[in-house]
Motif scaffolding. Sequence first.
Motif, PDB file in Angstrom:
ATOM      1  N   THR A   1      27.842  -4.119  -2.225  1.00  0.00           N
ATOM      2  CA  THR A   1      26.704  -4.610  -3.002  1.00  0.00           C
ATOM      3  C   THR A   1      26.678  -6.122  -3.112  1.00  0.00           C
ATOM      4  N   TYR A   2      27.845  -6.745  -3.266  1.00  0.00           N
ATOM      5  CA  TYR A   2      27.867  -8.178  -3.574  1.00  0.00           C
ATOM      6  C   TYR A   2      28.342  -9.070  -2.424  1.00  0.00           C
TER       7      TYR A   2
ATOM      8  N   PRO B   1      24.148  -8.149   1.011  1.00  0.00           N
ATOM      9  CA  PRO B   1      23.319  -9.348   0.785  1.00  0.00           C
ATOM     10  C   PRO B   1      23.334 -10.311   1.974  1.00  0.00           C
TER      11      PRO B   1
ATOM     12  N   TYR C   1      21.144  -8.664   4.710  1.00  0.00           N
ATOM     13  CA  TYR C   1      19.729  -8.624   4.327  1.00  0.00           C
ATOM     14  C   TYR C   1      19.109 -10.015   4.379  1.00  0.00           C
ATOM     15  N   ARG C   2      19.860 -11.016   3.975  1.00  0.00           N
ATOM     16  CA  ARG C   2      19.346 -12.381   3.975  1.00  0.00           C
ATOM     17  C   ARG C   2      19.037 -12.856   5.388  1.00  0.00           C
TER      18      ARG C   2
ATOM     19  N   GLU D   1      15.665  -5.902  -1.255  1.00  0.00           N
ATOM     20  CA  GLU D   1      17.096  -5.933  -1.526  1.00  0.00           C
ATOM     21  C   GLU D   1      17.470  -5.172  -2.790  1.00  0.00           C
TER      22      GLU D   1
ATOM     23  N   LYS E   1      20.316  -2.139  -2.976  1.00  0.00           N
ATOM     24  CA  LYS E   1      21.496  -2.058  -3.845  1.00  0.00           C
ATOM     25  C   LYS E   1      21.515  -0.742  -4.615  1.00  0.00           C
TER      26      LYS E   1
END
Length: 593
Positions: free
Chosen positions: A97-98, A102, A105-106, A270, A274
């Motif tokens: 998740t962290y 991310p 996805y970015r 996003e 999550k």
Amino acid sequence: MANAHLVFGWIDYTLFGGLLGMSLLIGVYFGFFSKQDSTSEYLFGGRTMNYIPVAISILASFLSGITFLGIPTEVYLHGSQYFASVCSALFICLISTYIIMPTFYRLRVSSTFEYLEMRYSKAVRTFASVVYIISIFLYIPIVVYVPALAFSQVTGYNIHAITPVFSIVCITYTSMGGVKAVVWTDTIQFIFTIGGLISVLSLGIIAIGGVSEFWRLAEEGYRIKFFDMNPSPLKRDTFWAMSIGLTFTMLSRFGLGQKFVQRFLAIPNEANMKKAIIITTAGWGILQVACVIIGLLMYAQYHDCDPLKAHLIERSDQTLPYYVMDIAGHVSGLPGIFLAGLVSSALSTMSASLNTVSGLIYDTCIDRWIPESPKKDALSANIMKAISVLAGCITIGLIFVVEQLGTIFEVAFSLSSAMEGALLGLFLAGMLLPWIGKIGAFTGGLSSLIIMGWIVGGQQWHILNKRIRFSTLPTSAEACPYPLNETLLQENTTSTSPLPDLTPENEPMIIFHIAVLYFTLMGAVMVIVIGGITSHFASETDLSKVNPECVAPVVLRLLRNKFYTEVPAKETGVELNIVNGIKNEENVFSRYS
């Protein structure tokens, strides 16, 4: 426990056939009535998928038949320490998740391996893609073999007559319907899986006389084991192996596996991605606990008459399907539902793997040779469908190899771990250690692959030659309600068959005795250590040359001031500085982008 009643009835066959027919219909529907003429549609569903069916689909693929057949057998033979896998579910959720998702996805990557090219180089991407493709081909045969083994146990059909049928169904709906068919068949199949699991849990508790009774019997048989803190890497049934070791093993498949990331990236935003991660990992943790309980129920049922020692089954992995038929054979249709669920979990994993490997092979080996044209996208989708069919046929042949190895749990966690460790190390180094460059990454990945391949291959060779056999907790056949010969009775006092006499020269090296759950972690550490040392000597440690978008957000916040580079002012696109009335065309600081 007579063998006569432990067979499928016509209702079981009807339910089982209905599931396979429904899966085929979904593939036909999406193949003919839904647009599947582009790579975006075939691999990502147009990036418009709802997070709930995506989460269920990923959970169904994550929980293959290896989970539902292998874990209860593991608990039956080694005890309940696998309960510590709940900790690994929490760790995987936080890391995915962290840190991992991310970053992907970015960058809006189409595959995890595209990230490796952006972070390192084209060579590293190609190396990792080939390694992942090989690992998938090693894993799929195990996934297909699991339900075939169970189906063979309850029907009497030969395994090699069953596996082509399962594979053809899966190949058909996957190649025709793409990721949309995969997601929706997984969602429907998951209902069968959960229904069968709940039914077996309920009937198992009733059959043994309640929770307190099965717990008492399991405790007397030394199956209740929690928080064994033995730090030895040679033991796999410890807290450390089942939490830390399993975290890295499953993270390499869930958080970085292309077949899972591909579906996460099909979610349009996003925040929902999550949510899907949380749903998937929470469901995985809960179902792991359910499988542990089933393993304890199996032991309680057969604490004094082990089906394997009684020669009622041929392999320990057949204990669960035998148990299901034993306690639920009198309930018409229930064994069919359970086996349908077991097959469903295998088909969902296989379909996701085929869909992924087709896109990866095309992207790595074929795309560069297809000239640009208005028809290229449609041609690419058709080529991927053909690759799915070919890959499925190859896995059918590899099943002959899988059945010669150890238990399903051991094989599933060892064969592909040599490659998964190298891949995990490349991604973790890229996201968390920006001072490792392309030379260090390639050197570390290749070194890890060679060393871990030697360790895994050596261990499997020794297992095949009976030089290594992992000990299990004792089982008994003392109270079996039929006569046993003296040879069988002698086995009651031992937990495993004795190993052949080995001279000191033939004794396997201690490294081959390491528990399989540590293999992925070992491989990842090798990549990081060797890669870090190589990058240092190759002068690749300048962070200003690393694209900060390729670094995990948590690391980027800690090292933000390091990600600057000096470039000529004319390349920055900003107004030139005026110093003492003279244009300064020296270097100015600009964020790397």
